[in-house]
Design a protein around this motif. Structure first.
Motif, mmCIF file in Angstrom:
data_model
loop_
_atom_site.group_PDB
_atom_site.id
_atom_site.type_symbol
_atom_site.label_atom_id
_atom_site.label_comp_id
_atom_site.label_asym_id
_atom_site.label_seq_id
_atom_site.Cartn_x
_atom_site.Cartn_y
_atom_site.Cartn_z
ATOM 1 N N UNK A 153 29.600 -83.203 40.940
ATOM 2 C CA UNK A 153 28.942 -83.164 40.749
ATOM 3 C C UNK A 153 28.376 -82.359 38.950
ATOM 4 N N UNK A 154 28.331 -82.759 37.931
ATOM 5 C CA UNK A 154 27.998 -82.042 37.172
ATOM 6 C C UNK A 154 26.842 -82.150 36.441
ATOM 7 N N UNK A 155 26.905 -80.274 37.098
ATOM 8 C CA UNK A 155 24.967 -79.735 37.739
ATOM 9 C C UNK A 155 24.833 -79.384 36.286
ATOM 10 N N UNK A 156 25.314 -79.519 34.670
ATOM 11 C CA UNK A 156 24.738 -78.990 33.814
ATOM 12 C C UNK A 156 24.306 -80.214 32.624
ATOM 13 N N UNK A 157 24.514 -81.072 33.807
ATOM 14 C CA UNK A 157 24.113 -82.471 33.085
ATOM 15 C C UNK A 157 22.858 -82.022 33.206
ATOM 16 N N UNK A 158 21.924 -83.008 31.801
ATOM 17 C CA UNK A 158 19.761 -82.904 31.552
ATOM 18 C C UNK A 158 19.595 -83.763 32.759
ATOM 19 N N UNK A 159 20.192 -84.686 33.504
ATOM 20 C CA UNK A 159 19.084 -85.572 34.482
ATOM 21 C C UNK A 159 18.612 -84.225 35.401
ATOM 22 N N UNK A 160 19.787 -83.480 35.942
ATOM 23 C CA UNK A 160 19.207 -82.254 36.927
ATOM 24 C C UNK A 160 18.357 -81.517 36.748
ATOM 25 N N UNK A 161 17.792 -80.975 37.344
ATOM 26 C CA UNK A 161 16.861 -79.699 36.839
ATOM 27 C C UNK A 161 17.661 -78.150 37.809
ATOM 28 N N UNK A 162 18.501 -77.720 37.768
ATOM 29 C CA UNK A 162 18.692 -76.641 38.583
ATOM 30 C C UNK A 162 18.560 -76.955 39.712
ATOM 31 N N UNK A 163 18.649 -77.943 40.057
ATOM 32 C CA UNK A 163 19.056 -78.275 41.237
ATOM 33 C C UNK A 163 20.168 -78.979 42.102
ATOM 34 N N UNK A 164 21.223 -78.604 41.304
ATOM 35 C CA UNK A 164 22.662 -78.840 41.816
ATOM 36 C C UNK A 164 23.383 -77.550 42.012
ATOM 37 N N UNK A 165 23.759 -77.761 43.503
ATOM 38 C CA UNK A 165 24.593 -76.397 43.834
ATOM 39 C C UNK A 165 26.108 -76.773 44.265
ATOM 40 N N UNK A 166 26.677 -75.589 44.059
ATOM 41 C CA UNK A 166 28.715 -75.657 44.534
ATOM 42 C C UNK A 166 28.620 -76.205 45.659
ATOM 43 N N UNK A 167 28.944 -77.025 46.637
ATOM 44 C CA UNK A 167 30.024 -77.148 48.343
ATOM 45 C C UNK A 167 31.094 -76.787 48.311
ATOM 46 N N UNK A 168 31.355 -77.357 49.092
ATOM 47 C CA UNK A 168 33.303 -76.987 49.471
ATOM 48 C C UNK A 168 33.659 -78.052 48.031
ATOM 49 N N UNK A 169 34.801 -77.655 48.097
ATOM 50 C CA UNK A 169 36.059 -79.151 47.484
ATOM 51 C C UNK A 169 37.017 -78.972 48.300
ATOM 52 N N UNK A 170 37.467 -80.144 48.550
ATOM 53 C CA UNK A 170 38.231 -81.068 49.697
ATOM 54 C C UNK A 170 38.742 -81.872 48.100
ATOM 55 N N UNK A 171 38.646 -81.569 47.246
ATOM 56 C CA UNK A 171 39.641 -82.825 46.452
ATOM 57 C C UNK A 171 41.746 -82.315 46.294
ATOM 58 N N UNK A 172 42.125 -83.494 46.494
ATOM 59 C CA UNK A 172 43.559 -83.286 45.944
ATOM 60 C C UNK A 172 43.583 -82.400 44.275
ATOM 61 N N UNK A 173 44.140 -81.305 44.148
ATOM 62 C CA UNK A 173 44.255 -80.557 43.364
ATOM 63 C C UNK A 173 46.080 -80.385 42.781
ATOM 64 N N UNK A 174 46.795 -80.723 43.159
ATOM 65 C CA UNK A 174 48.262 -80.478 42.756
ATOM 66 C C UNK A 174 48.515 -80.899 41.594
ATOM 67 N N UNK A 175 49.031 -80.178 40.798
ATOM 68 C CA UNK A 175 49.673 -80.943 40.027
ATOM 69 C C UNK A 175 48.351 -81.388 38.394
ATOM 70 N N UNK A 176 46.685 -80.408 39.016
ATOM 71 C CA UNK A 176 46.041 -80.912 38.025
ATOM 72 C C UNK A 176 45.067 -79.048 38.270
#
Length: 476
Positions: A153-176
């Motif tokens: 989630x893009x926490x800085x998007x203006x639809x959000x009001x400081x109510x997004x926090x980062x959880x775990x990251x389990x995405x594939x990141x090989x090469x990126x």
């Protein structure tokens, strides 16, 4: 790709007798990748990571990550012959193929310039062609955590009001790198599908429960050469690992009520009934529910009855687990989709495999899914909101609210049960704020029993119990 894991004690429900272990196949397997489930009584949680490493070395495999809060096991890349051999290890309950995962969206862009999904769920009558232009945030989901298992989630998007926090990251990141063109890792925890889904729950203008806390749990990555919604890499192992992390976080915060929103799925393989033939994904969904979290899943968009072979959708009431056999078990809330006229969501311009809302016994309830306004990133290489989209979105907000006090930046209009599911997740968050002592089953019952009746068999599946549209009272 191995990661560190939190180890927190909890009860699980995986029982495998000696000799049951085998390699379970999947309809969409990933070549030479497997999920290994260990027997609960053979491996203590504290020893799972070390056991996984030892087994990987012994069987010439590359360890992809281990998990131990719910299901005890690990992901591994290895030759098929070694997987067969590993399945016979006395400490192993079973081995299953890793599988391709999917997001439950449709790209069905066209606008009616309204926020009809909010209008529809807090009134009983069909609103088309008339709009009340009102939605009552009598409760807002404040104090409730909603885990969004998605693309981040893009926490800085203006639809959000400081109510997004980062959880775990389990995405594939090989090469990126983490700051890939799909959004920076730190302040833009990946845009696109996950941002749109999260805005349905807790967006300030389009969200059902705008003060709920979004915990972004990232399971999919996207390629920099693809437009929004396309090119996502998502595997079943990532979803299994994410739910293991969610379970640990829930257990670390026992006083906090929680909802898990899952607009993702895998094609799960053979139909079955009970834990003895469930996948590691099915079982970790169950472990999260048994820890007290409400799990809401999309019914997905193949426009057919897919209850028995998609997880977690098949865990809806009447789906994979027959309520006649286990009447006390809580269930996933599986959500189908409707359009503005209360018809079953259909996409005539989409592919034959992505034509609209699924139906069947596992679908518990329906919610708006077509032409949904949501927060979004305008391009795959955008690190921020695209200013070219600002005027159109703000004009729509002006027309809707009658003032200029609701300015935001980017919106998209899209369709699919990816969006009906978080709408119901937002309803669950509001209920848990208002009635914090509700059990998971209480929430399921309340949402089901308070829903608006739809015409009999409107979805064509012959199941009378799910001809219902999600409703939240303006007074709750």
């Amino acid at each position: 790709m191995s990661k560190g894991w939190i180890s927190v004690a909890c009860l699980t429900f995986i029982i495998a007798a000696a000799g049951e272990a085998r390699v379970r196949t999947k309809p969409e397997p990933v070549a030479d990748q497997y999920i290994v489930v260990l027997k609960d009584d053979a491996i203590p949680r504290s020893a799972v990571a070390a056991t996984a490493m030892a087994m990987a070395l012994r069987h010439r495999g590359r360890l992809l990550g281990s998990f131990s809060n719910g299901v005890r096991g690990f992901g591994i890349e290895m030759p098929s012959a070694e997987a067969e051999a590993l399945s016979n290890d006395p400490q192993v309950a079973w081995v299953e193929q890793n599988a391709v995962g999917h997001l439950s969206y449709q790209v069905d862009y066209y606008s009616d310039d309204t926020f009809w999904h909010l209008d529809r769920i807090d009134q009983r009558t069909t609103i088309n062609p008339f709009m009340t232009k009102a939605y009552a945030w009598t409760s807002t989901g404040a104090g409730v955590a909603v885990y969004v298992v998605d693309g981040g989630v893009q926490a800085s998007h203006s639809e959000f009001n400081g109510n997004v926090v980062r959880g775990g990251n389990f995405a594939l990141t090989d090469g990126y790198p983490p700051e890939n063109p799909c959004g920076g890792f730190v302040n833009a925890f990946n845009p696109g599908h996950g941002t749109a889904v999260a805005s349905m729950i807790a967006g300030q203008h389009v969200g059902v429960a705008r003060d709920a806390t979004i915990i972004a749990v990232k399971v999919s990555e996207c390629h920099p050469d693809q437009p929004p919604f396309y090119g996502f890499e998502l595997l079943e192992l990532s979803i299994v690992q994410s739910l293991d992390w969610v379970l640990g976080d829930i257990q670390a915060n026992p006083s906090r009520r929680a909802v898990v929103s899952m607009s993702v799925f895998t094609v799960a393989g053979q139909p079955c009934n009970g834990y003895d033939c469930a996948s590691s994904l099915d079982n970790n969904v169950r472990n999260v529910i048994n820890a007290g979290a409400v799990v809401v899943a999309s019914a997905n968009n193949q426009y057919s009855d897919q209850c028995t072979n998609q997880s977690p959708a098949r865990l809806g009431y009447g789906g994979m687990y027959d309520p006649g056999n286990q009447p006390t078990w809580p269930y996933v809330i599986t959500v189908g989709g409707t359009d503005i006229s209360d018809n079953r969501y259909f996409c005539g311009s989409c592919s034959l495999q992505d034509r609209g809302s699924n139906v069947g016994a596992c679908v518990d309830i329906y919610a708006p899914a077509k032409n949904i306004h949501a927060a979004h990133i305008a391009a795959a290489n955008a690190y921020r909101d695209d200013p070219l989209w600002v005027s159109n979105w703000n004009q729509q907000l002006h027309d809707y609210y009658g003032d200029d006090n609701h300015a935001v930046t980017v919106e998209a209009v899209a369709s699919g049960t990816s969006f009906s599911a978080p709408i119901v997740a937002g309803i669950a968050a509001r209920l848990l704020q208002t009635f914090p002592s509700m059990s998971v089953r209480d929430v399921w019952n309340y949402i089901h029993d308070s829903a608006t009746a739809l015409p009999a068999n409107f979805d064509g599946d012959g199941k009378a119990d799910n001809d219902r549209l999600a409703y939240i009272s303006p007074y709750n």
